[in-house]
Design a protein around this motif. Structure first.
Motif, PDB file in Angstrom:
ATOM      1  N   ILE A  41       1.000  -1.226  -0.166  1.00  0.00           N
ATOM      2  CA  ILE A  41       0.008   0.122   0.251  1.00  0.00           C
ATOM      3  C   ILE A  41       0.922   1.356   0.067  1.00  0.00           C
ATOM      4  O   ILE A  41       0.491   2.401  -0.659  1.00  0.00           O
ATOM      5  CB  ILE A  41      -1.066   0.054   1.119  1.00  0.00           C
ATOM      6  CG1 ILE A  41      -2.129  -1.200   0.975  1.00  0.00           C
ATOM      7  CG2 ILE A  41      -1.778   1.402   1.380  1.00  0.00           C
ATOM      8  CD1 ILE A  41      -2.949  -1.298   2.255  1.00  0.00           C
ATOM      9  N   ASN A  56       2.300   3.146  -3.246  1.00  0.00           N
ATOM     10  CA  ASN A  56       1.347   4.084  -3.892  1.00  0.00           C
ATOM     11  C   ASN A  56       1.519   5.584  -3.594  1.00  0.00           C
ATOM     12  O   ASN A  56       1.205   6.476  -4.374  1.00  0.00           O
ATOM     13  CB  ASN A  56      -0.066   3.639  -3.832  1.00  0.00           C
ATOM     14  CG  ASN A  56      -0.524   2.565  -4.123  1.00  0.00           C
ATOM     15  OD1 ASN A  56      -0.702   2.242  -5.351  1.00  0.00           O
ATOM     16  ND2 ASN A  56      -0.854   1.374  -3.252  1.00  0.00           N
ATOM     17  N   ASP A  68      -1.994   2.972  -8.613  1.00  0.00           N
ATOM     18  CA  ASP A  68      -3.511   3.713  -8.310  1.00  0.00           C
ATOM     19  C   ASP A  68      -4.005   2.725  -7.171  1.00  0.00           C
ATOM     20  O   ASP A  68      -3.993   1.580  -7.241  1.00  0.00           O
ATOM     21  CB  ASP A  68      -4.471   3.247  -9.471  1.00  0.00           C
ATOM     22  CG  ASP A  68      -5.511   3.942  -9.251  1.00  0.00           C
ATOM     23  OD1 ASP A  68      -6.617   3.132  -8.836  1.00  0.00           O
ATOM     24  OD2 ASP A  68      -5.784   5.235  -9.660  1.00  0.00           O
ATOM     25  N   ILE A  69      -4.367   3.702  -6.088  1.00  0.00           N
ATOM     26  CA  ILE A  69      -4.707   3.149  -4.628  1.00  0.00           C
ATOM     27  C   ILE A  69      -6.009   2.376  -5.052  1.00  0.00           C
ATOM     28  O   ILE A  69      -6.084   1.216  -4.491  1.00  0.00           O
ATOM     29  CB  ILE A  69      -4.913   4.240  -3.690  1.00  0.00           C
ATOM     30  CG1 ILE A  69      -5.067   3.606  -2.250  1.00  0.00           C
ATOM     31  CG2 ILE A  69      -5.937   5.160  -4.236  1.00  0.00           C
ATOM     32  CD1 ILE A  69      -3.879   2.648  -1.798  1.00  0.00           C
ATOM     33  N   ASN A  70      -6.817   2.647  -5.897  1.00  0.00           N
ATOM     34  CA  ASN A  70      -8.178   1.754  -5.851  1.00  0.00           C
ATOM     35  C   ASN A  70      -7.746   0.556  -6.485  1.00  0.00           C
ATOM     36  O   ASN A  70      -8.295  -0.413  -6.248  1.00  0.00           O
ATOM     37  CB  ASN A  70      -9.153   2.867  -6.699  1.00  0.00           C
ATOM     38  CG  ASN A  70      -9.621   4.071  -6.134  1.00  0.00           C
ATOM     39  OD1 ASN A  70      -9.720   3.968  -4.877  1.00  0.00           O
ATOM     40  ND2 ASN A  70      -9.862   5.063  -6.793  1.00  0.00           N
ATOM     41  N   GLU A  71      -7.135   0.517  -7.567  1.00  0.00           N
ATOM     42  CA  GLU A  71      -6.804  -0.693  -8.460  1.00  0.00           C
ATOM     43  C   GLU A  71      -6.015  -1.557  -7.404  1.00  0.00           C
ATOM     44  O   GLU A  71      -6.284  -2.927  -7.517  1.00  0.00           O
ATOM     45  CB  GLU A  71      -5.883  -0.197  -9.712  1.00  0.00           C
ATOM     46  CG  GLU A  71      -6.610   0.256 -10.612  1.00  0.00           C
ATOM     47  CD  GLU A  71      -5.850   0.164 -11.946  1.00  0.00           C
ATOM     48  OE1 GLU A  71      -5.213  -0.852 -12.396  1.00  0.00           O
ATOM     49  OE2 GLU A  71      -5.809   1.219 -12.806  1.00  0.00           O
ATOM     50  N   SER A  72      -5.204  -1.176  -6.653  1.00  0.00           N
ATOM     51  CA  SER A  72      -4.239  -1.758  -5.693  1.00  0.00           C
ATOM     52  C   SER A  72      -5.153  -2.460  -4.790  1.00  0.00           C
ATOM     53  O   SER A  72      -4.956  -3.644  -4.161  1.00  0.00           O
ATOM     54  CB  SER A  72      -3.378  -0.579  -4.835  1.00  0.00           C
ATOM     55  OG  SER A  72      -2.490  -1.647  -4.114  1.00  0.00           O
ATOM     56  N   ILE A  73      -6.241  -1.734  -4.120  1.00  0.00           N
ATOM     57  CA  ILE A  73      -7.262  -2.211  -3.080  1.00  0.00           C
ATOM     58  C   ILE A  73      -7.856  -3.434  -3.807  1.00  0.00           C
ATOM     59  O   ILE A  73      -7.977  -4.394  -3.051  1.00  0.00           O
ATOM     60  CB  ILE A  73      -8.061  -1.263  -2.558  1.00  0.00           C
ATOM     61  CG1 ILE A  73      -6.946  -0.255  -1.695  1.00  0.00           C
ATOM     62  CG2 ILE A  73      -9.157  -1.929  -1.678  1.00  0.00           C
ATOM     63  CD1 ILE A  73      -7.800   0.781  -0.930  1.00  0.00           C
ATOM     64  N   ILE A  74      -8.366  -3.078  -4.827  1.00  0.00           N
ATOM     65  CA  ILE A  74      -9.084  -4.207  -5.520  1.00  0.00           C
ATOM     66  C   ILE A  74      -8.336  -5.615  -5.863  1.00  0.00           C
ATOM     67  O   ILE A  74      -8.782  -6.626  -5.764  1.00  0.00           O
ATOM     68  CB  ILE A  74      -9.627  -3.660  -7.000  1.00  0.00           C
ATOM     69  CG1 ILE A  74     -10.725  -2.761  -6.902  1.00  0.00           C
ATOM     70  CG2 ILE A  74     -10.366  -4.904  -7.814  1.00  0.00           C
ATOM     71  CD1 ILE A  74     -11.235  -1.924  -7.965  1.00  0.00           C
ATOM     72  N   GLY A  92      -1.887  -5.431  -8.549  1.00  0.00           N
ATOM     73  CA  GLY A  92      -3.052  -5.377  -9.213  1.00  0.00           C
ATOM     74  C   GLY A  92      -3.800  -6.700  -9.567  1.00  0.00           C
ATOM     75  O   GLY A  92      -3.214  -7.681  -9.592  1.00  0.00           O
ATOM     76  N   TRP A  93      -5.136  -6.587  -9.745  1.00  0.00           N
ATOM     77  CA  TRP A  93      -5.830  -7.791  -9.994  1.00  0.00           C
ATOM     78  C   TRP A  93      -5.376  -8.502 -11.299  1.00  0.00           C
ATOM     79  O   TRP A  93      -5.679  -9.753 -11.256  1.00  0.00           O
ATOM     80  CB  TRP A  93      -7.488  -7.409  -9.910  1.00  0.00           C
ATOM     81  CG  TRP A  93      -7.788  -6.769 -11.240  1.00  0.00           C
ATOM     82  CD1 TRP A  93      -7.893  -5.455 -11.307  1.00  0.00           C
ATOM     83  CD2 TRP A  93      -8.225  -7.162 -12.636  1.00  0.00           C
ATOM     84  NE1 TRP A  93      -8.270  -4.943 -12.754  1.00  0.00           N
ATOM     85  CE2 TRP A  93      -8.301  -6.407 -13.396  1.00  0.00           C
ATOM     86  CE3 TRP A  93      -8.206  -8.567 -13.205  1.00  0.00           C
ATOM     87  CZ2 TRP A  93      -8.878  -6.381 -14.958  1.00  0.00           C
ATOM     88  CZ3 TRP A  93      -8.601  -8.647 -14.372  1.00  0.00           C
ATOM     89  CH2 TRP A  93      -9.138  -7.722 -15.318  1.00  0.00           C
TER      90      TRP A  93
END
Length: 251
Positions: A128, A131, A143-149, A190-191
């Motif tokens: 995390i 980022n 990208d924090i959102n892509e990382s969390i996903i 990422g996913w």
């Protein structure tokens, strides 16, 4: 960098030995695993002491595992390779820390079939934090959102396998340590990395157990470590993931 690497590799050996046994890693002198006698500083010089002592304890003369020498050597070589391939210090420090964490997880799971939560959560924290760090020129998702996903999908990919296996076989086929490790991998890459890493880890795991299955040293119900293969799969993705994805798209 090689000297720094082997010194930190020596500390990595301490973590590999002590963490599964719930012992302190920061405090406490190093000791021989066989006779429990404390090791003097001149017998604790990375790589050199092992060679001078011919891989034996000075007190009890019993063999010291070659693993200690291998881990220190890998860490030294890894630090040199990172330094030669990355030009800014942010990337070098981050990748060096990640490398040490990978080595620790790899050898603990290989020997004890567990991944301590402290290591999984440290990996998640590093994943995390990258980022928000500047100039890390590496194959990560920033990208924090892509990382969390990616972290969520990474965790669920293993959790679903565990859940389905439990329903069918009425036993746990994998541990949640693998799920937490995959969460860290997802946070890093990422996913999109998850299918590749799982596929690569499965192939590597099959190659690892195949000789033992053929020789009937183990059977399909035997416990095997999956974490090391996840680590190797993520390293392959880090080095060649983009190239392999582009190759598949062209096909």
């Amino acid at each position: 960098m090689f000297f720094i690497g082997i010194c930190l590799g020596s500390f990595t050996n301490v973590c590999i030995f002590r963490l599964p046994r719930n012992k302190q890693t920061i405090t406490g002198r190093s000791f021989c695993p066989k006779c429990k006698k404390k090791i003097q500083w001149f017998d604790n010089i990375p790589l050199i002491s092992y060679l001078l002592l011919s891989g034996k304890c000075r007190k009890c003369y019993k063999n010291i595992s070659l693993k200690y020498f291998i881990v220190e050597g890998i860490c030294g070589a890894g630090f040199v390779l990172i330094f030669l391939n990355y030009s800014n210090y942010t990337s070098i420090v981050f990748l060096s820390l990640l490398f040490l964490l990978y080595i620790t997880i790899f050898f603990i799971d290989l020997e004890h079939f567990i991944i301590p939560d402290s290591l999984s959560f440290t990996l998640m924290f590093l994943a995390i934090s990258k980022n928000f760090l500047p100039n890390i020129n590496a194959s990560f998702i920033y990208d924090i959102n892509e990382s969390i996903i990616g972290g969520m999908i990474g965790y669920l990919s293993i959790w679903i396998i565990i859940y389905i296996y439990r329903i069918i076989k009425k036993i746990d086929g994998m541990g949640l340590g693998d799920a937490k490790l995959m969460a860290g991998i997802g946070l890093l890459f990422g996913w999109k990395a998850i299918p590749f890493v799982l596929f690569a880890a499965s192939i590597l795991g099959l190659l690892y157990v195949a000789p033992s299955l053929v020789n009937k040293k183990i059977n399909l119900k035997s416990q095997i470590p999956f974490g090391p293969h996840i680590i190797l799969g993520s390293v392959i993705y880090f080095l060649y993931g983009e190239f392999l994805y582009n190759l598949v798209l062209k096909i």
